[in-house]
Design an enzyme around this catalytic site. Structure first.
Site, PDB file in Angstrom:
ATOM      1  N   CYS A 132       0.822  -1.209   0.000  1.00  0.00           N
ATOM      2  CA  CYS A 132       0.000   0.000   0.000  1.00  0.00           C
ATOM      3  C   CYS A 132       0.856   1.260   0.000  1.00  0.00           C
ATOM      4  O   CYS A 132       0.428   2.307  -0.493  1.00  0.00           O
ATOM      5  CB  CYS A 132      -0.948   0.000   1.189  1.00  0.00           C
ATOM      6  SG  CYS A 132      -0.144  -0.280   2.784  1.00  0.00           S
TER       7      CYS A 132
ATOM      8  N   HIS B 128      -1.157   0.743   7.507  1.00  0.00           N
ATOM      9  CA  HIS B 128      -1.732   0.824   6.162  1.00  0.00           C
ATOM     10  C   HIS B 128      -1.652   2.254   5.639  1.00  0.00           C
ATOM     11  O   HIS B 128      -1.866   3.213   6.382  1.00  0.00           O
ATOM     12  CB  HIS B 128      -3.191   0.367   6.215  1.00  0.00           C
ATOM     13  CG  HIS B 128      -3.824   0.186   4.881  1.00  0.00           C
ATOM     14  ND1 HIS B 128      -3.385  -0.736   3.957  1.00  0.00           N
ATOM     15  CD2 HIS B 128      -4.890   0.800   4.306  1.00  0.00           C
ATOM     16  CE1 HIS B 128      -4.149  -0.679   2.874  1.00  0.00           C
ATOM     17  NE2 HIS B 128      -5.069   0.253   3.059  1.00  0.00           N
TER      18      HIS B 128
END
Length: 796
Positions: A311, A748
């Site tokens: 990510c 994330h």
């Protein structure tokens, strides 16, 4: 007509180390799922699309490889009665390709114009079978995404346990400092039981295990609920701040009277919690009333599939390819990419492929195979593009980016910009990184004689500190037994910039008047870029470990002016400081002042900072900081940098090869600058490139150049200054990269980009969360805690 290439000697099955591109085209994201499928070359295993773009035909004309295997795949529609299996271990048994797809294959020959060669026997049969069974780039990434390798450390290998005793079962029931009965960690050195940190999924924790470590300096603990009879468990080293392996776990537990064979795993491990968190990460994918955010499709609204902890890469790429400079450089839908025999190994080709995938809208459509489940929303999103080839290419040879571990998004940005600058940009194309470049000017003034010295540094980003102002906690009886989370006063972006460009006192001896009173130092913008990349440093060092701080930085959507931060340059009334008498020695290596100040501001000693900057090419504070963390245990880490007589080498080509000069020349660097840079960096091309960017005003080493032609040489060397000094310098926020998690190396990343959504009159913020692309809400809150900000310069 029979094919004459069936027994060609060049045909052979792929070896385990060879890459087989049998899922998507190496020049675009058309794949085996398209109606005409993908042609895989049976000589070099390149994958080429067979639709309107005909990249398979292009590969044949470039390589003259005639035989290909056409692969077409269609999704099976399987009705399941039972719910999906829950995650229970790290090694997840994925469905096979045969379980999910129907696949049709056909061997074709371009030269003989045969659409169905056959090939059921002989070498061709073995080649086809090898291609179909070989792992692809995307599959390798998916498998590796679930693999983490933990290693022992000196603290687990050299664990010195206190006097042995049997811990009674009733004492293993709850934390020694509170009443928590789960998420319990046993100190393997003294036998203390403390609760862990609060975890994803509602697992409670008051960090009393960490508190015990801070009070006793005991390093190694094991999570009781994770112990299995097979000898596996969560073992954590607080000194390394890493999950580790204890090779003698059974013996260390037996020391405290715990029989590992009698233990039963009752809680999820840290890795299982992280996997579940990554799979279920919502990251504000719903509105306040619980409704799913609206997916957005079309050109510029294409998501990127998570390849496993990728990510950080996806969020940076979404921001970069929303910029005009990257669009202009890499998106050429009507023009074929330059010829290359190995498109998967060519950075320019892969960046063009990504630009086409993200910008064209060709692949931005709802995934019709999505069905509602516990982990997927009812509103169908995109499948997302898998940039596996680009990730491999960008990470190749890099200690961190070549792995499947989570990485720092800002470090990846700097790494990618460096690779792009080093790649060729034939006219009329331009290096898109130029839009990021600008010049900072530093002013030193003796506090006694008032003489000054100016120095400039070319940069492509700024990393600015955030003032830390903790707010006091209100102590209540309910909170008295809990470790309260620190809270901080919010700050403004202007305050951060004021600190970054503010004056400070540095201890130096004046070479003019000999005063030891010191100097005032201030660094301001000499020019401004078209795109200003800003990294907000919201962390502090705790036991030499960077700890993230949740400090809100207020950044508005409205344009803001940076005119007050521009340097006025040396004034006629200012007298220049003479060169230091030791300058001949110091010229061997001059630390990047901005990076040096940043590192010292983090608490690192000056000797360590200088050594780290020298070892990492004098580029930036983040790269140097990573080097410092990796060399903390070096016995000479605190020894001042001593280059000795390394600068005594003279001559125009001492220690410098013409090949290295030519390599730098292909990047637009003049021979004198290349020669000087290579001398300063021991002939290392990568570090030499960094040196050139750090010394934009240095004209270089002219060696034995004919001085009668000095004017012509000087004119050739003169380099246009990066950025633009024209005012007003007005900027507006265009995109941000946000991070959720306690550490920049875990958690994330997502991107928010300001865009025009189809059928809407004004710009909106769009959230790119891996393959999910939705219209965002409540962006103001996300902007306060973003990790990287991209500001575009407003047109006058």
């Amino acid at each position: 007509m029979a094919c004459k290439h069936l027994n060609a000697p060049e045909l052979h099955p792929p070896t385990p180390t060879q890459s087989v591109y049998r899922e998507d085209c190496t020049r675009c994201f058309d794949s085996i799922d398209d109606p005409t499928g993908l042609d895989v070359c049976l000589y070099c295993y390149n994958g080429g699309c067979t639709g309107d773009r005909q990249h398979a035909t292009l590969h044949y004309h470039e390589s003259r490889h005639p035989l290909v295997l056409n692969i077409r795949r269609t999704k099976k529609h399987v009705k399941r009665e039972e719910p999906p299996q829950k995650i229970s271990k790290l090694a997840i048994a994925a469905e096979t390709e045969e379980d999910r797809y129907d696949t049709v294959t056909q061997v074709k020959c371009y030269e003989c114009d045969v659409q169905d060669v056959g090939g059921a026997s002989g070498i061709l049969s073995a080649v086809v079978d090898g291609v179909l069974k070989a792992n692809t780039f995307a599959r390798q990434a998916e498998v590796q995404a679930w693999e983490q390798e933990f290693t022992p450390c000196e603290h687990t290998l050299c664990l010195d346990q206190e006097t042995a005793r049997k811990i009674q079962s009733q004492d293993l029931g709850h934390c020694s400092m509170c009443d928590l009965k789960e998420n319990l960690w046993l100190c393997l050195q003294c036998g203390n039981l403390g609760c862990g940190r609060a975890q994803f999924g509602g697992v409670g924790g008051n960090s009393h295990g960490l508190k015990h470590t801070e009070e006793t300096s005991h390093a190694v603990a094991v999570k009781l609920g994770s112990i299995t009879p097979e000898g596996t468990a969560d073992v954590y080293c607080y000194h390394c701040n890493e999950e580790r392996v204890d090779t003698e776990l059974a013996a260390h537990l037996a020391h405290w009277g715990i029989n590992i064979n009698e233990r039963e795993k009752t809680e999820k491990s840290l890795t299982e919690l992280q996997i579940e968190q990554n799979l279920r990460w919502e990251f504000s994918m719903t509105t306040e009333d619980g409704k799913e955010l609206k997916p957005v499709f079309g050109g510029g609204f294409t998501g990127l599939k998570n390849l496993g902890n990728s990510c950080y890469l996806a969020s940076i790429l979404q921001c970069l390819f929303s910029l005009p400079s990257f669009d202009d450089r890499y998106y050429h839908s009507q023009n074929p990419s330059p010829p290359t025999l190995h498109p998967a190994e060519d950075l320019d080709t892969q960046l063009r492929k990504l630009a086409d995938g993200l910008i064209s809208g060709r692949y931005s459509r709802p995934d019709t195979d999505v069905s509602a489940s516990e982990y997927s929303p009812e509103i169908p999103h995109q499948k997302g593009l898998a940039p596996a080839m680009l990730k491999h290419l960008v990470g190749r040879g890099h200690e961190e980016f070549s792995t499947m571990r989570q990485q720092d998004a800002f470090e990846f940005l700097l790494h990618l910009l460096k690779l792009i600058t080093r790649s060729p940009h034939p006219a009329p194309l331009h290096d898109p990184v130029q839009s990021f470049r600008f010049v900072m000017e530093q002013r030193l003034q003796c506090m006694s004689c008032k003489k000054v010295r100016y120095r400039t540094d070319e940069q492509d980003n700024i990393s600015i500190p955030v003032p830390v102002r903790r707010t006091p906690h209100e102590r209540t009886e309910a909170a008295s037994n809990k470790t309260l989370k620190d809270e901080f006063e919010p700050v403004t972006l202007k305050e951060c910039l004021d600190i970054f460009t503010g004056s400070e006192i540095v201890e130096l001896t004046c070479p003019s008047c000999g005063s030891k009173d010191g100097f005032t130092k201030r660094t301001l913008f000499k020019t401004f870029p078209a795109t200003l990349a800003v990294n907000i440093r919201r962390f502090e060092l705790v036991n030499w470990v960077p700890t993230k701080l949740d400090i809100a930085v207020v950044v508005g959507d409205e344009p803001f002016n940076l005119d007050s931060y521009i340097s006025q340059g040396q004034q006629n009334s200012e007298e220049t400081l003479p060169e230091d008498i030791t300058s001949s020695t110091q010229a061997l290596f001059t630390p990047n002042e901005i990076a040096l100040v940043q590192l010292e501001g983090m608490g690192f000693p000056r000797a360590r900072c200088e050594k780290a900057l020298h070892a990492t090419g004098n580029s930036d504070a983040d790269t140097a900081m990573n080097w410092l963390f990796a060399h903390m245990e070096d016995p000479d880490i605190d020894t001042p940098l001593d280059l000795g007589a390394s600068g005594s080498t003279s001559g125009p080509s001492a220690g410098v090869s013409q090949e290295s000069i030519d390599t730098l020349g292909a990047m637009g660097i003049s021979p004198p600058q290349a020669r000087k840079a290579l001398k300063e960096t021991g002939g290392d091309v990568n570090r030499a490139l960094d040196w050139v960017f750090s010394h934009p005003d240095d004209q270089g080493d002219f060696g034995d150049v004919d001085t009668s032609n000095a004017d012509a040489v000087q004119a050739d060397v003169t380099k246009q200054e990066a950025g633009d000094a024209e005012l007003p310098a007005t900027f507006r926020l265009s995109s941000i990269v946000c991070h959720k998690g306690a550490s920049i190396h875990a958690g994330h990343y997502v991107a928010f980009v300001r865009k025009h959504i189809p059928d809407e009159d004004i710009e909106s913020w769009v959230l790119f969360n891996d393959e999910k692309v939705v219209k965002a809400v409540d962006v103001d809150e996300m902007k306060k805690f973003a990790y990287v900000y991209f500001f575009g310069r407003a047109k006058a």
